[in-house]
Design an enzyme around this catalytic site. Structure first.
Site, PDB file in Angstrom:
ATOM      1  N   ASP A 263      45.693 -17.328 -44.500  1.00 11.94           N
ATOM      2  CA  ASP A 263      44.780 -17.082 -45.610  1.00 11.94           C
ATOM      3  C   ASP A 263      45.564 -16.289 -46.644  1.00 11.94           C
ATOM      4  OD1 ASP A 263      42.802 -16.352 -47.385  1.00 11.94           O
ATOM      5  OD2 ASP A 263      41.728 -15.037 -45.992  1.00 11.94           O
TER       6      ASP A 263
ATOM      7  N   LYS B 110      47.594 -14.708 -56.971  1.00 11.86           N
ATOM      8  CA  LYS B 110      46.612 -15.777 -56.787  1.00 11.86           C
ATOM      9  C   LYS B 110      45.767 -15.969 -58.039  1.00 11.86           C
ATOM     10  CE  LYS B 110      43.188 -17.303 -53.363  1.00 11.86           C
ATOM     11  NZ  LYS B 110      42.569 -16.959 -52.077  1.00 11.86           N
TER      12      LYS B 110
ATOM     13  N   GLU C 174      38.948 -22.743 -48.321  1.00 12.69           N
ATOM     14  CA  GLU C 174      38.552 -21.539 -47.593  1.00 12.69           C
ATOM     15  C   GLU C 174      37.161 -21.637 -46.957  1.00 12.69           C
ATOM     16  OE1 GLU C 174      41.415 -18.760 -50.419  1.00 12.69           O
ATOM     17  OE2 GLU C 174      39.231 -18.727 -50.692  1.00 12.69           O
TER      18      GLU C 174
ATOM     19  N   ASP D 194      31.771 -16.899 -49.963  1.00 13.05           N
ATOM     20  CA  ASP D 194      33.134 -16.371 -49.801  1.00 13.05           C
ATOM     21  C   ASP D 194      33.468 -15.499 -51.014  1.00 13.05           C
ATOM     22  OD1 ASP D 194      35.791 -15.862 -49.418  1.00 13.05           O
ATOM     23  OD2 ASP D 194      36.388 -17.942 -49.115  1.00 13.05           O
TER      24      ASP D 194
END
Length: 378
Positions: A7, A66, A172, A195
């Protein structure tokens, strides 16, 4: 031949493997199973906690890769509020939004975000190999469900530069659903995966039929996360501090970095059944920053952020043409789902019985990635 699941998060990253048939997150030198997604470029390249206190110029300690990855132009980034509090230098070069090391010096260097992500992936690969005492060759890496093709392509490049063979990019929310199903055998059911991580929000409605995952709706905000909450707390702390002091913290990157940590800790305290805390930071022998923060104040500071997050839930339900009663389980993923106001809003909407909290929200995505990696490996 060993495959792992990673992850690759905005704030923290996690690597998991299958051990005795079950996914297990690998711990790091500090004993924790998550590592800060931070890379310091100095005399040597440091990743994680060592990078946070690296003996190098503050502007060469890089994070948020990210949030930058896959973007061609800085002016396209919808995170102006966060950019004001960044302690590194950014620029657009050759249609790539990225970092500038040693800006204005003969050693100036432009770094693409995927180069920073690659260093994090290398670190996680080494940790996995040390734990397994085997060479890792393949990896399943998770990405937000709303990542665009440019962002996915840049992430694939980061995996390649890390010396890993990418077996699959896995969304995800799908990874979280797979992990929950493996542990709890959810059966044929409709899931809403909320999420809420450090830098992104994904809301997905999925349908589990046996071990298969079908996607009914995907919404979210790739620039809404826990770091935005931290930013609101930082702005509040700076505003309150300036009421009693003329000392200029804004122009001192080391203090801004330290304040960011203190504000994140305050958020975490208030997420653990504590009603009030103090944001305290020593500045010099004569000046300290001390700002009280209550849970109620935090909710007020971030009302619009929390409203935006829950709005994505309504949007997902509308897209899937479903009502709240059609959802069997609500799976909470990402550290930001620990924020009490977020949990309260979701509980009010779906009811307490549907909220699933029995897996660590920081590790569940990497668990799902490891399960898929193991299936591919076999």
């Amino acid at each position: 031949m060993v495959y792992i699941g990673i992850d690759l998060g905005t704030t923290y990253s996690c690597v998991s493997v299958i051990e005795n048939g079950n996914p297990k997150a690998i711990h790091h030198d500090d004993g924790k199973n998550i590592v800060p997604s931070v890379v310091a470029f100095g005399a040597e390249i440091l990743v994680g906690n060592p990078a946070l206190d690296a003996p190098t110029d503050m502007s060469n300690i890089l994070y948020d890769s990210k949030r930058l990855i896959g973007w061609e132009f800085l002016h396209s980034l919808p995170i102006a509020e966060s950019r004001q509090l960044w302690t590194f230098k950014v620029d657009t070069r050759d249609k790539c939004a990225g970092y500038v090391l040693n800006k204005g010096t003969p050693n100036e260097r432009f770094l693409r975000p995927e180069e920073v992500s690659a260093e994090i992936l290398k670190y996680l690969k080494v940790r996995a190999e040390k734990y397994l005492t085997k060479k890792v060759t393949g990896v399943v890496v998770t990405v937000p469900a709303l990542f665009q093709e440019n962002q996915k392509a840049a992430t694939k490049k980061a995996v390649e530069w890390a010396g890993l063979e990418l077996k699959r990019l896995l969304h995800e929310p799908n990874a979280a659903a797979i992990a929950y199903n493996a542990k709890n055998n959810l059966g044929n059911s409709k899931l809403l995966v909320f999420d809420f991580g450090g830098g992104t929000l994904d809301v997905s409605i999925l349908e589990m039929i046996g071990n298969n995952v079908g996607v009914k709706a995907v919404t979210g905000d790739i620039h809404l996360g826990g770091q935005d909450v931290d930013g609101r707390i930082m702005k509040h702390a700076l505003t309150e501090f300036k009421k009693s002091s003329s000392y200029d913290i804004d122009q001192r990157p080391k203090l801004i970095k330290k304040l960011r940590t203190k504000c994140r800790e305050a958020k975490e305290f208030l997420s653990n059944n504590i009603e009030e805390t103090n944001i305290f930071m020593e500045i010099n022998d004569e000046i300290d920053l001390k700002v009280p923060l209550t849970k109620s104040q935090l909710n007020k500071l971030c009302t619009d952020l929390f409203t935006k997050a829950i709005h994505q839930v309504d949007l997902a339900l509308n897209t899937a043409q479903m009502k709240t009663e059609d959802i069997n389980y609500v799976i909470l993923v990402g550290g930001s789902t620990r924020i009490p106001r977020i949990r309260k809003l979701l509980t009010e909407k779906f009811g307490n019985d549907k909220i699933k909290l029995d897996l660590n929200p920081d590790e569940i995505v990497s668990h799902g990635a490891a399960i898929v990696a193991n299936i591919i490996e076999v």
